[in-house]
Every structure is written in C-alpha cells, then in structure tokens.
Design a protein around this motif. Structure first.
Motif, PDB file in Angstrom:
ATOM      1  N   GLU A 260      19.934  -4.863  72.560  1.00  0.00           N
ATOM      2  CA  GLU A 260      20.185  -6.267  72.888  1.00  0.00           C
ATOM      3  C   GLU A 260      19.160  -7.149  72.170  1.00  0.00           C
ATOM      4  O   GLU A 260      17.986  -7.166  72.525  1.00  0.00           O
ATOM      5  CB  GLU A 260      20.124  -6.467  74.402  1.00  0.00           C
ATOM      6  CG  GLU A 260      21.148  -5.612  75.143  1.00  0.00           C
ATOM      7  CD  GLU A 260      20.935  -5.587  76.653  1.00  0.00           C
ATOM      8  OE1 GLU A 260      20.767  -6.656  77.248  1.00  0.00           O
ATOM      9  OE2 GLU A 260      20.927  -4.473  77.219  1.00  0.00           O
TER      10      GLU A 260
ATOM     11  N   ASP B  99      18.439 -10.214  72.198  1.00  0.00           N
ATOM     12  CA  ASP B  99      17.790 -11.305  72.929  1.00  0.00           C
ATOM     13  C   ASP B  99      16.855 -10.785  74.023  1.00  0.00           C
ATOM     14  O   ASP B  99      16.433 -11.544  74.901  1.00  0.00           O
ATOM     15  CB  ASP B  99      18.834 -12.243  73.547  1.00  0.00           C
ATOM     16  CG  ASP B  99      19.802 -11.522  74.497  1.00  0.00           C
ATOM     17  OD1 ASP B  99      19.696 -10.280  74.640  1.00  0.00           O
ATOM     18  OD2 ASP B  99      20.668 -12.199  75.081  1.00  0.00           O
TER      19      ASP B  99
ATOM     20  N   GLY C  48      25.028 -19.153  78.551  1.00  0.00           N
ATOM     21  CA  GLY C  48      24.594 -19.597  77.236  1.00  0.00           C
ATOM     22  C   GLY C  48      23.435 -18.751  76.736  1.00  0.00           C
ATOM     23  O   GLY C  48      23.071 -17.743  77.357  1.00  0.00           O
ATOM     24  N   PRO C  49      22.825 -19.140  75.620  1.00  0.00           N
ATOM     25  CA  PRO C  49      21.734 -18.350  75.037  1.00  0.00           C
ATOM     26  C   PRO C  49      20.555 -18.185  75.997  1.00  0.00           C
ATOM     27  O   PRO C  49      20.111 -19.149  76.625  1.00  0.00           O
ATOM     28  CB  PRO C  49      21.325 -19.169  73.801  1.00  0.00           C
ATOM     29  CG  PRO C  49      22.518 -19.997  73.482  1.00  0.00           C
ATOM     30  CD  PRO C  49      23.167 -20.309  74.786  1.00  0.00           C
TER      31      PRO C  49
ATOM     32  N   ARG D  21      24.429 -14.068  80.722  1.00  0.00           N
ATOM     33  CA  ARG D  21      24.622 -14.638  79.387  1.00  0.00           C
ATOM     34  C   ARG D  21      25.805 -15.601  79.328  1.00  0.00           C
ATOM     35  O   ARG D  21      25.923 -16.382  78.373  1.00  0.00           O
ATOM     36  CB  ARG D  21      24.820 -13.521  78.357  1.00  0.00           C
ATOM     37  CG  ARG D  21      23.561 -12.729  78.040  1.00  0.00           C
ATOM     38  CD  ARG D  21      23.801 -11.706  76.928  1.00  0.00           C
ATOM     39  NE  ARG D  21      22.589 -10.979  76.591  1.00  0.00           N
ATOM     40  CZ  ARG D  21      22.329  -9.723  76.971  1.00  0.00           C
ATOM     41  NH1 ARG D  21      23.223  -9.055  77.693  1.00  0.00           N
ATOM     42  NH2 ARG D  21      21.186  -9.146  76.629  1.00  0.00           N
TER      43      ARG D  21
ATOM     44  N   PRO E 139      13.251 -22.883  76.141  1.00  0.00           N
ATOM     45  CA  PRO E 139      14.181 -21.768  76.322  1.00  0.00           C
ATOM     46  C   PRO E 139      14.506 -21.517  77.790  1.00  0.00           C
ATOM     47  O   PRO E 139      13.804 -21.971  78.689  1.00  0.00           O
ATOM     48  CB  PRO E 139      13.402 -20.587  75.741  1.00  0.00           C
ATOM     49  CG  PRO E 139      11.963 -20.938  76.007  1.00  0.00           C
ATOM     50  CD  PRO E 139      11.888 -22.430  75.826  1.00  0.00           C
TER      51      PRO E 139
ATOM     52  N   HIS F 142      16.756 -15.617  76.801  1.00  0.00           N
ATOM     53  CA  HIS F 142      15.791 -14.587  76.405  1.00  0.00           C
ATOM     54  C   HIS F 142      15.539 -13.717  77.636  1.00  0.00           C
ATOM     55  O   HIS F 142      15.296 -14.242  78.726  1.00  0.00           O
ATOM     56  CB  HIS F 142      14.464 -15.203  75.951  1.00  0.00           C
ATOM     57  CG  HIS F 142      14.562 -16.033  74.716  1.00  0.00           C
ATOM     58  ND1 HIS F 142      14.547 -15.490  73.452  1.00  0.00           N
ATOM     59  CD2 HIS F 142      14.665 -17.366  74.547  1.00  0.00           C
ATOM     60  CE1 HIS F 142      14.637 -16.452  72.547  1.00  0.00           C
ATOM     61  NE2 HIS F 142      14.717 -17.605  73.192  1.00  0.00           N
TER      62      HIS F 142
END
Length: 198
Positions: free
Chosen positions: A171, A173, A124-125, A121, A34, A127
C-alpha cells in the motif's frame, strides 16, 4: 487556385491571448494539511502519538475509540473479538468523519485489515502510519494501562488483533514506525517521512 503567397494567419493580440491563458499557480501556496490515520493494534500508542502529531500539524485529532457503538464496547470489554460486521458501521462513520475534515486531521484507528483501510480511503487521499512493536512490549503496555485506566479493551484480545493485522507493504500510502522510540521521536520521524512523500 490558391493565392500566392498564401495569406498569413490571423494574429492574436497580446491582450486577447493573455485572456485565454490559465492563471499561473502560485509557487508560495501552502500545501493542504494531510489527513492521517495512525493505525495498529491496541497498546501501540495510537492516541498518544496521534494527538501529538495533530498538535504539530495544527489539525484536529479524532480518536476512533470514541465512535464505537456501545454494543462494540460491550463485546470487547467481555474479551469477545469484533467481527467484520461489527466493525463495518464504525468504519463507515470514521470515513464520514474524515470527509468532514477535508482541511486535515489525524485519526487514531486500528485499521487492521486492508478492507478496513479501503473503507477509510473512500473519504479521499490519506496517509496511514502503522505503529508496530513486539508482542511482549505491547502486552506490557496493555497490562499497565489496565492497571491505571478503565479502558474497555482487555489485554486478552491482543493476540486476536495481531492475527487480524494485515501487512501494509503493498500500500503506497502507508508506512510503519517502531514504537521502541519515545512518542515525540516517533512524531518527528512521521513528519520527516510525510515531508518527503507529500
């Protein structure tokens, strides 16, 4: 008149049918590491926790402070809070860094406002892990850091950062961890959460 019985549909040979099927996805494929942003106000331990987490995940660690332009560093060292205009080019630079580390990384960045996090963000994705603690604990840490290092961020800006910090509750994420625990314990809590929300 239609013939009776109607003609059977043309059969497809097993070999040609197989060629049209999508390739199976391997169940043993390793998930992509990640990209994680360790966020929070100054003194919460972003760099310490972030570097430990990156080591556990075997991915690069990026310290957002290293990407501040000299003008931003000068303002903060003089106790002047940064404006959104000051932060915008810095955040765009960090988003570019995240894009370049598509194989995973951990970034330490205050990311105080929702709009700042949205800029990140764009890579992209992600955490987001918010490190949070009491005002007194944060102040004690900053006071100790000022006495032992030459970090440009003075403790006088803590209240300004706490005021700027926007809630992450809406949120999906993002999640928060308390800095009351030791850094290694915080890292284990982060890894556990990430494992259940991959």
């Amino acid at each position: 008149m239609l013939p009776w019985p109607p003609p059977l549909p043309k059969t497809v040979s097993p070999s040609s049918n197989k060629a049209q099927m999508p390739a199976p996805i391997s169940s043993t494929a390793k998930p992509m590491p990640p990209r994680i942003v360790i966020m929070g106000v100054s003194g919460c331990g972003k760099s310490t926790v972030g570097s430990l987490l990156a080591s556990q995940l075997n991915v690069p660690f990026l310290d957002g402070d290293d990407f501040h332009p000299d003008a931003n560093r000068q303002k903060m060292s003089e106790g002047i809070p940064l404006t959104d205009a000051d932060r915008h080019p810095w955040l765009e630079t960090l988003a570019q860094q995240l894009q370049q580390h598509s194989n995973g990384c951990v970034l330490a960045c205050s990311a105080l406002k929702r709009s700042y996090r949205d800029t990140l963000r764009s890579a992209g994705p992600l955490h987001f892990i918010l490190l949070e603690g009491s005002h007194q604990l944060l102040l004690d840490r900053l006071t100790e850091r000022s006495a032992t290092t030459d970090h440009f961020m003075p403790s006088s800006l803590l209240q300004s950062q706490l005021t700027t910090l926007e809630d992450i509750g809406s949120e999906p994420d993002a999640f928060a961890l308390s800095i009351q625990s030791p850094p290694h314990s915080i890292v284990q809590q982060a890894l556990s959460h990430l494992a259940h929300h991959a």
